[in-house]
Write a protein that holds these residues in place. Structure first.
Motif, short mmCIF file in Angstrom:
data_model
loop_
_atom_site.label_atom_id
_atom_site.label_comp_id
_atom_site.label_asym_id
_atom_site.label_seq_id
_atom_site.Cartn_x
_atom_site.Cartn_y
_atom_site.Cartn_z
N SER A 9 46.64 35.14 45.90
CA SER A 9 47.27 34.46 44.77
C SER A 9 46.83 33.01 44.77
N GLY A 10 46.21 32.59 43.66
CA GLY A 10 45.74 31.21 43.56
C GLY A 10 45.76 30.71 42.14
N GLY A 11 45.02 29.64 41.91
CA GLY A 11 45.04 29.00 40.60
C GLY A 11 44.44 29.84 39.50
N SER A 12 43.64 30.84 39.84
CA SER A 12 43.04 31.70 38.82
C SER A 12 43.77 33.02 38.65
N GLY A 13 44.92 33.17 39.30
CA GLY A 13 45.71 34.39 39.15
C GLY A 13 45.79 35.18 40.44
N GLU A 53 46.89 35.73 35.06
CA GLU A 53 47.85 34.63 34.92
C GLU A 53 48.30 34.12 36.29
N PRO A 54 48.14 32.82 36.57
CA PRO A 54 48.61 32.29 37.86
C PRO A 54 50.12 32.40 38.00
#
Length: 342
Positions: A9-13, A53-54
């Motif tokens: 899980s990160g800034g790009s989803g 979706e993040p």
């Protein structure tokens, strides 16, 4: 054969992988470059899913309800597609887990058991999954550099962390740091101040528009670190012919190796791996980083990263499923709730 889930899980989803664990096999079966990593269990990726979706972060930290809302439908679709009833273990690596993960640690294990029937879970900082993906369960250090920068090391007794404090307080040498330094040099050239770079000013105006408009381009953005980091490749492109750009990358290399030195355990056979998107800018940064490592950590063997953080999450889940997890448990970096009886 056991089935496990890895989540990044990160800034790009969210990225999700379903893995098959062959407990009779030696070494990882995940396509990594090193198939003899000490303590690693064979795990083969059989399916992946993405939720673009993040996960939201609020005043109380990472939102567990929103993570589950994004995660569970994708996981159920993946399990159905691969004909798997329930995984044995799941490992979730999340950006911000160390400092913003209290809600996840409190709510996710029970929620995952209720929704998926999985009784063994691990919640890890994304730096830990980056470490497991790069080095498996060996002692060493990993420098993960993208928009930000963090170094994480272990002697398998505890974790040593350096930097990763965000673009305002640290992440020195990371993509946002390099991009900001390049844009500052461009603005110095625009003003006619000492230390400016005409080459970087030209690239700034080609990418963002007139230099005088830069405050309006950067300051209102909620994704300011990513905007700054987007200019790091331009600094690298200028470095061959522009001494200012070259000095920025030399200084970035010193910061990166500062963190590696701080995180690297003093044990025999220690390895250091570099991972993350920043290093894709190539030799203009890698050359000075390698030179700094050789000068300051001559006893350490640099190695290529075997896999990425999603690979690392799968490796942790596989080790959890087989009772062979050697990476140090930690309340914030790697949380492993007490396993319930099957």
């Amino acid at each position: 054969m056991s089935w496990v889930l890895g989540v990044d899980s990160g800034g790009s989803g969210l990225r999700i992988a379903l893995g098959a664990v062959d407990e009779a096999a030696d070494g990882p079966k995940d396509g990594s470059k090193d198939a003899s990593a000490d303590g690693d269990v064979g795990v083969r990726t059989v399916g992946t899913a993405v939720s673009a979706e993040p996960v939201r972060t609020g005043p109380s930290g990472i939102d567990p309800d929103h993570l589950l809302e994004r995660l569970l439908p994708a996981v159920r679709t993946l399990l159905t597609r691969e004909g798997v009833r329930s995984p044995v273990a799941v490992a979730i690596g999340a950006a911000g887990m160390a400092t913003l993960g209290d809600g996840l640690r409190a709510e996710l294990p029970a929620a995952l058991e209720s929704a998926l029937g999985v009784r063994r879970s691990a919640l890890a900082a994304d730096a830990v999954t980056a470490y497991a993906g790069a080095l498996g369960q060996r002692p060493g250090a990993v420098v993960a550099a993208g928009t930000g920068m963090i170094a994480l090391g272990t002697d398998l007794a505890g974790w040593r962390r350096a930097d990763g404090w965000g673009h305002l307080l640290g992440d020195c040498g990371g993509g946002a740091w390099i991009g900001r330094a390049g844009l500052e040099a461009a603005m110095r050239a625009y003003d006619g101040r000492h230390g400016g770079s005409a080459a970087l000013l030209s690239r700034t105006e080609a990418v963002f528009g007139p230099a005088r408009e830069m405050p309006g381009v950067v300051y209102p953005r909620t994704d300011r670190p990513a905007v700054l980091a987007s200019f790091a490749p331009e600094v690298a492109r200028c470095a061959a012919d522009d001494p200012v750009a070259a000095r920025i990358l030399d200084e970035a290399a010193r910061h990166i190796v500062d963190a590696a030195v701080a995180a690297c355990p003093r044990v025999e056979g220690c390895q250091v791996a570099l991972t993350g998107g920043l290093f894709k800018i190539g030799d203009p940064l890698l050359r000075p980083v390698r030179a700094e490592l050789a000068a300051r950590l001559p006893h350490v063997r640099p190695v290529p990263a075997a896999g990425d953080p999603l690979t690392g999450a799968l490796r942790i889940a596989a080790a959890l499923a087989t009772g062979s997890l050697r990476l140090p448990r930690d309340g914030r970096m790697l949380s492993v709730p007490t396993e319930r009886d099957e």
